[in-house]
Design an enzyme around this catalytic site. Sequence first.
Site: not given
Lengths: 330, 321, 410
Positions: B125, B80-84, B58
């Site tokens: 997630h 892929q997910f906001a969390d990453f 990222e």
Amino acid sequence: MTKEIARRSFRLMLEARVLEEKLAALYRSGKIVGGVFLGRGQEALSVALGVHLRRGDIYAPLIRDQAGRLAFGDTILDTLRTYLGSSLGPMRGRDGNIHRGRPSEGYHAMISHLGAMVSTVCGSLMAKRFRGETGIVGATCIGEGGTSTGSFHEGMNMAAVEKLPLVVVVANNQFSYSTSNDRQFACDDMITRAAAYGMTGRRAIGNDLIDCLKVLGDAVAAARGGEGPQLVVADLLRLVGHGEHDDASYIPAALKESPLGRDCLDLAQQALLENGWISEEELSEWRTIVEKEVEETSAKVLREPAPDPAEEDWNAFSVVGRNLSGEDEE
Amino acid sequence: MNITYLEAIRLAQQKALAEDPRVFIYGQDIGGFGGAFKATKNLAKEFPGRVLDAPISEDAMVGMAIGAAIEGMRPIVEMQFADFSTCGLNQIVNQAATLHYRTGISCPMVVRLPSGGTPGGGPFHSQSMEALYAHYPGLVVMTPATVEDAYTMLLEAVALDDPVIFCEHKFLYYHLKAEKLPEEALPFWKARIARPGRDATVVAYSAMLHEALAAAEELVHDGYDIEVVDLRSVKPIDTDTILASVARTGRLLVVSEAWPWGGVAAEVIARVATEGFGLLDAPPQRLNARETPVPYHPALWGTHRPTASSVANSLRQLLEL
Amino acid sequence: MFPSPSPQSSLPLLPIIMPQLGESIAEATLVSAAFSVGERVEADTDLLEVETNKAVMGVTAPCGGILKELTAVIGESYAVGATLGYLEISEEDAERLGLNDAPPPPVEQPKKKQSPNTDGASSGKKLVKPTVSGLPVPAHAGGASFLSPRMKARMAELGLHAADLAGVAGSGAGGRVTIDDLERFLQDLERNTISPASSMRVAVADAMRRSWTRPLATVVLPVQLDTLLAHRKQQPVKAGPALYALRALSIALSEMPATAGRLIGERLIHPRSIDIGFAVEAEDGVLVPVIRHADQFPLADLVERYNRLVELARARRLPGSDTGGSIATITNYGVFGLTMATPIPLPEQSLLLGIGVGKITPFWDVEKKEFVPVTEAQFTLSFDHRVLDGGAAGRLLQRVAQLLSTPEDL
């Protein structure tokens, strides 16, 4: 190896050295606010990369690259303006010292987080590739400490996966601030990382201008010729504190007295004289000219205005910010 | 024809790729696979070489996008997910957000964040990251709540010269459908009166807009007419529209799926209290997720963030004040 | 109070109503029930005990019957007029009590629900709903005086004060006046004839409104004026009785200056000099010229000054230096024929000495053992009850009366 390139390189090293001595003096007399981080002892390695780059290339120098920056087109004037916080400098007081650049000219302005610039250079190279520009090289330098970061790793890996014409120069100057190499990495030789990433690795003698010019010349040519990313690892010794606020008393005397500790400027001067590429008079003349230029530029910049908070555009944080601060129209 | 929120995003990207050769997309699994949520389905095929699979990096993805943007490209980075995105936080907030301020060169990059909770998503997630990014000067943060806005605002994001954090809500991806896509829309920085009313104002955004609208319908039976404002973007916030609404109703409830501390709800209330104190008939209220990481089990998740029913209850209390 | 046939029998049910147990009482708490459901009750016996904020009182059965149902809960509060239970009574009694008469007009329901029950789970405790119309402020109206920022902003815009809203019934939470109530009220006012208030009127209104924020009281003392009037008759230049009172008050205050002090927090601020004002009617308002250091000059020396000030005031040409800064005021409302009044002291003062009209009054002469005619006027002392109590006010007034009985010493 041409006489011209060696002479040009030495001239730039000399300018970098004199300029940085001036910066140190300005810092100690209280004229510079914030940090001063000098590249004394690393000029040969830095300039050797810079002189092989040309217009259209991408260059993201780091802390000890004054010589390389001058080679790429940065000026004594812009350097002093940034350090002295002149509102006329490229950063206009909004950032200082080595955090300067002209991104629209391929000269990236570093951020402090080490390793972050590797992927940024990759991105600019991707853009050039998208536009079909060929024969471009992107280059960045970093200390051995900076290679420990996650962003360095990600950037290197990405450069290799994307097969970009990137040259990464690791100036292994033995100490990251006060941290010696044994606390920074555990592999025997940093050059093994090249293979690990899928890049070509090259080794240079960091304080030897002639050797650096050869190795960097080969690396840049290889990248430019489409051979993929290049890692150059050069051993040398930092001849100053981490910053001018640091006396580097943690560097052992033995190291300073070893061949690693020899001043690259002296070595380069010696090499040029031995090869008959310069005379003593010319050396002396160069020194006088350079000192005069640095002195005069410094005096001029000291008289320039500091940024005025009342005049500052406080909506300059973004394009949208500026537009919304004025009219409601987009 | 029914267009889902997800399809609207896909179509916007398709349009951007088709009309602007400077656009390219970078993210994990977005090439042949079409993306974890299929937001780039078939785009790699249609635009060869411009929809690329990225390694799990990222930081480098964003750094690369910045470098490309400096050279005039218009990259879209799909996390892929906001969390990453926090793995790339440094590049977003320290390089992308500061570039224009420091160098005068803009950074026209879009980072797409599949955001918000879905049943069983769990702590990593489900996050809503808008407040984190909105905090930094230099970033635009969009939070579309409708299919139409997902489409037009993503196109606007690509056209903007500033870095945009585009928070698309995962739960809305397939749950929200529209008949057709609009030709025009409000500019991204304007909030919209999603439901005009008289007795209280609810300010919401993203998935919470729909909870707020449902709550407003419930309150009709109580005899109240609730006005609902859709922020659409949380940075910049359209304070004028919010103040005009509070001027009409005198009461304010702000609903957000994110945590309370220093969030969008707190920001809206701070502005209304500062600039519109004399408009208030009652203390302004906020409703957020509970102050814990997002729980995994749907039973726990169900009460973790605001729902139509908890919004309605908050409104009833607000109306009694 | 609607008769409703009970489900089990055909006998009428009389609602047991919370009575009005005192003029200001709006609600009371049920303390105990004297009878159980099903028991027979005699007329005029106490059915229930309720507690107001002043006393515990009984609720009486208006006629005999059976306690059919007790809907009230012990410990809960109920508004005046609320139904507490039902008494099953005979047809004759129902007739007698007029249960079959037309029901009173329905109470206007407030627009919004007052219930705070928002949790879904019922808590059982419901807000009191007023069932009696005409009460200006319903029970549990904790928010009646609350003005939200929005209200305050609007009122500031319109130049209104809380006093202007005293008669406005609030439909908002806790009985407060809402923006809608205010706008409706103002709109409604337009149906009346309206004339602009003069700036004098507005100034007096503002002063009186601010003065009224203090607890004010008045004490009264009849004073015989014969000696004073005789003295006045002999003077070459005559001054009104107000000047006599002013001198008497100034001497009395020089003896006990704290009575004209002001209470600020927990500190009594003493007056710096005995400057006393006197009210003069001017057009549609009142001006108050001031005699400075009134305690230091004998009456004779003040007469000309006093008369001049009266003239200037009436002509509204009173210089700024001759008004303001007084510590007490004299007002002679007797000139309007008033025997007594309770005027309001100026907002910055604690005392207002009032003089009523002098009247020939019979006075019991102890020596002559007969009523003799005397000229008597009621003197009032209105005061800030935070600074003085009745006793001190009375003593001050007595001293003034005493001084007035020897006018040659004034």
